[in-house]
Design a protein around this motif. Structure first.
Motif, PDB file in Angstrom:
ATOM      1  N   SER A  48      -7.560   3.330  -5.710  1.00  0.00           N
ATOM      2  CA  SER A  48      -7.200   4.616  -5.112  1.00  0.00           C
ATOM      3  C   SER A  48      -8.142   5.712  -5.593  1.00  0.00           C
ATOM      4  CB  SER A  48      -5.763   4.993  -5.474  1.00  0.00           C
ATOM      5  OG  SER A  48      -4.854   3.988  -5.104  1.00  0.00           O
TER       6      SER A  48
ATOM      7  N   SER B 203      -8.613  -0.003   0.447  1.00  0.00           N
ATOM      8  CA  SER B 203      -8.086  -0.904   1.473  1.00  0.00           C
ATOM      9  C   SER B 203      -6.571  -0.880   1.383  1.00  0.00           C
ATOM     10  CB  SER B 203      -8.607  -2.331   1.287  1.00  0.00           C
ATOM     11  OG  SER B 203      -8.211  -2.841   0.027  1.00  0.00           O
ATOM     12  N   GLN B 204      -5.913  -1.419   2.386  1.00  0.00           N
ATOM     13  CA  GLN B 204      -4.452  -1.463   2.397  1.00  0.00           C
ATOM     14  C   GLN B 204      -3.972  -2.831   1.929  1.00  0.00           C
ATOM     15  OE1 GLN B 204      -2.882  -0.252   6.239  1.00  0.00           O
ATOM     16  NE2 GLN B 204      -2.933   1.890   5.642  1.00  0.00           N
ATOM     17  N   CYS B 205      -3.341  -2.868   0.770  1.00  0.00           N
ATOM     18  CA  CYS B 205      -2.802  -4.118   0.240  1.00  0.00           C
ATOM     19  C   CYS B 205      -1.504  -4.481   0.963  1.00  0.00           C
ATOM     20  CB  CYS B 205      -2.526  -3.990  -1.255  1.00  0.00           C
ATOM     21  SG  CYS B 205      -4.005  -3.820  -2.264  1.00  0.00           S
ATOM     22  N   LYS B 206      -1.467  -5.712   1.459  1.00  0.00           N
ATOM     23  CA  LYS B 206      -0.265  -6.186   2.153  1.00  0.00           C
ATOM     24  C   LYS B 206       0.335  -7.419   1.503  1.00  0.00           C
ATOM     25  CE  LYS B 206      -1.845  -4.258   6.541  1.00  0.00           C
ATOM     26  NZ  LYS B 206      -2.208  -4.526   7.956  1.00  0.00           N
TER      27      LYS B 206
ATOM     28  N   SER C   7      -6.946  -3.197  -4.260  1.00  0.00           N
ATOM     29  CA  SER C   7      -7.465  -1.898  -3.819  1.00  0.00           C
ATOM     30  C   SER C   7      -7.648  -0.985  -5.020  1.00  0.00           C
ATOM     31  CB  SER C   7      -6.521  -1.238  -2.807  1.00  0.00           C
ATOM     32  OG  SER C   7      -5.340  -0.758  -3.449  1.00  0.00           O
TER      33      SER C   7
ATOM     34  N   GLN D  10      -7.283   5.165  -0.252  1.00  0.00           N
ATOM     35  CA  GLN D  10      -7.309   3.837  -0.872  1.00  0.00           C
ATOM     36  C   GLN D  10      -8.462   3.045  -0.276  1.00  0.00           C
ATOM     37  OE1 GLN D  10      -3.424   2.116  -0.217  1.00  0.00           O
ATOM     38  NE2 GLN D  10      -2.367   3.698  -1.410  1.00  0.00           N
TER      39      GLN D  10
ATOM     40  N   TYR E 172       0.823  -1.215   0.000  1.00  0.00           N
ATOM     41  CA  TYR E 172       0.000   0.000   0.000  1.00  0.00           C
ATOM     42  C   TYR E 172       0.854   1.261   0.000  1.00  0.00           C
ATOM     43  CZ  TYR E 172       0.742   0.054   5.112  1.00  0.00           C
ATOM     44  OH  TYR E 172       1.304   0.074   6.372  1.00  0.00           O
TER      45      TYR E 172
ATOM     46  N   THR F 206       0.813   4.183  -2.873  1.00  0.00           N
ATOM     47  CA  THR F 206       0.778   5.613  -2.547  1.00  0.00           C
ATOM     48  C   THR F 206       1.879   6.358  -3.291  1.00  0.00           C
ATOM     49  OG1 THR F 206      -0.155   5.197  -0.348  1.00  0.00           O
ATOM     50  CG2 THR F 206       0.948   7.312  -0.689  1.00  0.00           C
TER      51      THR F 206
END
Length: 334
Positions: free
Chosen positions: A326, A315-318, A324, A313, A228, A232
């Motif tokens: 943006s 959601s936060q992609c990990k 996600s 976003q 994420y 960004t």
């Protein structure tokens, strides 16, 4: 509660929650002041995802609008469902929204048709395209009680030269004192379901010996730079290019043409899945046309600014299994 009152209440709440002292300083600019509505605001860039996802972010763009004297709103949206090698106009007389009707400006649409540059949307295409549809309630809400008409323009997957061509045609329309423009765009669509897993292994600017990657089940993200954060960085890189006046140089002749070049190059290098990249490109084409006529950088309308006011976003992609979208909101003033 029926859809209309519920949607009206949501829009009201999101707009009321937008306060200048809550602006993201890393997005808008450290120490810069923001006042609503934004003076001389002529256009916004705002997302078009489902309201539960992007509605609050879009409110930041719509809060910038000064509705004084506006009678006509252009909405430039990307085509998601049909291939379009150009731009198309609606044949409808009005659009219904849950909170009220929006009549189309058939007179202005006829002027655009007379250029022979635009095709016509079929009714099914018009009804299916959400990039325009999702902005209609916000337009109706922000211009509540004001007699306005809209001009929807569907923008296809067009090269930079056509973005410039349509920008040249639209420039005289979008600069009218009684006209406002909404540019519809989400930003990065990340994840395998979007066939896009671009990744910066470190914060920007990358060291010379580090290259971007495509993540997969065998290529994992760095533990100290989550996906994420890379997204960004990727989005902010494009947003920085679009920020006006240009950050990397003093305003000069053809600065806007250079901005368009840089944005096109950035998209080519990163393939960032900004779905409204072509409507944004058409807006840049408009500004190029005005720049060529000495409207900026010491001309009759020297104060030009495009500033971002919100970035989120979904959601936060990990992990590579995550996804996600943006959302970024901006205003253009001159």
């Amino acid at each position: 509660m029926s859809l209309g009152p519920k949607l009206y209440a949501e829009l009201t709440s999101w707009l009321s929650n937008v306060e200048a002292d809550k602006v993201q300083q890393d997005v808008y600019g450290e120490g810069a002041s923001l006042e609503f509505p934004v003076k001389r605001c002529k256009a916004i860039i705002a997302p078009h995802a489902g309201y539960s996802y992007s509605g609050p972010a879009a409110a930041w763009a719509y809060k910038c609008i000064d509705t004084t004297g506006i009678k006509r709103v252009f909405i430039l949206g990307p085509s998601h469902h049909v291939y379009l090698d150009g731009c198309a106009l609606s044949m409808c007389d009005a659009y219904e929204t849950p909170i009220g009707e929006l009549p189309l400006d058939r007179e202005t649409i006829a002027e655009l048709q007379a250029t022979n540059a635009f095709s016509e949307m079929s009714l099914s295409t018009d009804e299916d395209e959400h990039s325009i549809e999702m902005h209609l309630p916000y337009v109706r809400k922000v211009f509540e009680g004001i007699d306005i008409q809209i001009v929807p323009v569907l923008v296809g997957s067009i090269p930079k030269a056509k973005e410039q061509r349509f920008g040249s045609i639209l420039a005289s329309f979008l600069t009218r004192e009684d006209t406002f423009t909404v540019v519809s765009s989400d930003f990065c669509h990340w994840g395998s379901r979007f066939n896009y897993t671009f990744y910066y292994p470190a914060p920007l600017p990358l060291p010379q010996d580090v290259l971007p990657l495509r993540l997969s089940s065998t290529t994992r993200p760095q533990a100290d730079h989550p996906i994420y954060a890379s997204i960004t960085d990727l989005d902010h890189e494009g947003m920085a290019i679009l920020r006006l006046p240009p950050e990397t140089q003093a305003p000069a002749k053809k600065a806007l043409a250079a901005t368009h070049d840089r944005f096109t190059t950035y998209l080519g290098q990163t393939k960032n899945t900004i779905c409204g990249r072509h409507p944004i490109g058409v807006l840049l084409g408009v500004l190029e046309e005005l720049e060529a006529k000495d409207k900026f950088w010491g001309g009759a309308q020297a104060e030009l600014s495009l500033k971002w006011v919100r970035y989120e976003q979904s959601s936060q992609c990990k992990t590579v299994r995550d996804s996600s979208v943006s959302y970024a909101s901006a205003y253009l003033a001159f």
